[in-house]
Design a protein around this motif. Sequence first.
Motif, PDB file in Angstrom:
ATOM      1  N   SER A  35      23.194 -41.117  24.461  1.00 50.25           N
ATOM      2  CA  SER A  35      23.213 -41.916  22.948  1.00 50.25           C
ATOM      3  C   SER A  35      22.478 -43.419  22.513  1.00 50.25           C
ATOM      4  N   ASP A  37      23.725 -45.570  20.829  1.00 49.89           N
ATOM      5  CA  ASP A  37      24.812 -45.679  19.513  1.00 49.89           C
ATOM      6  C   ASP A  37      25.000 -47.401  21.025  1.00 49.89           C
ATOM      7  N   LYS A  39      27.202 -49.031  21.571  1.00 45.28           N
ATOM      8  CA  LYS A  39      28.679 -48.824  22.933  1.00 45.28           C
ATOM      9  C   LYS A  39      28.622 -47.786  23.356  1.00 45.28           C
ATOM     10  N   LYS A  40      27.119 -46.851  23.816  1.00 50.92           N
ATOM     11  CA  LYS A  40      27.524 -46.179  24.334  1.00 50.92           C
ATOM     12  C   LYS A  40      26.222 -45.987  25.542  1.00 50.92           C
TER      13      LYS A  40
END
Length: 263
Positions: A35, A37, A39-40
Amino acid sequence: MHHGFYDPGSTVSVSDHRAAQIRMIEEALRFSGISEDPKKRPESVVDVGCGIGGSSRYLARKFEAKCQGITLSPVQAQRANSLAAAQGLADKVSFQVADALDQPFPDGQFDLVWSMESGEHMPDKAKFVNELARVAAPGGTIIIVTWCHRDLAPSEESLQPWEKELLNKICKAYYLPAWCSTADYVKLLQSLSLQDIKAADWSQNVAPFWPAVIRSALTWKGLTSMLRSGLKTIKGALAMPLMIEGYKKDLIKFAIITCRKLE
């Protein structure tokens, strides 16, 4: 200097290779489901068999991650650290001499365990895969991109004699131990209770690489550079047609195998 990822059947020049190398990294990340993202995305990466650190520097920039690379070559480690410093990445990327079969890291340290074209150099594939799994953090991703030989049919116990002979010539030229198949890697990963195991054959996507390198070697600049590099480089260059033959005869496979460690 790993392979590039090309559209199958395309004709390329070596000048296209840098963009194709970057595409290879991106395709490997996409295939494994990494990912982007914030946060990921991975925060810690180990580059196993890092060479001069191209993948590590790219991944550090892309994910703002801390990357550690290991190689058996002191020359490569020194060059990799110099390049990282020159590119302002010394705080994020570091390289050291270490054995991929006995890594100097604690268990469960890395969100992303990255091995780009180093598996073929490992004399003990089971130990290699065990170490990749050991240093992966719970929920972490393992990506192996490597040369393999073709999978055996259910009725086969081994490769055919001509296939073994061709691989032996290639291994001798490139100082490689015995190869294994993609299916062998998958079985090793399954034995360690890893999840989301998947593999793909990218042979057609790297096929344009070898003819392009041979064309560059046959230029005046290429020939003089090769002569200056010495006998081992010349020996390796002369083996390139054997690699092409292996690809064309479906003996050699350029494989990606990915999985995740249980959380």
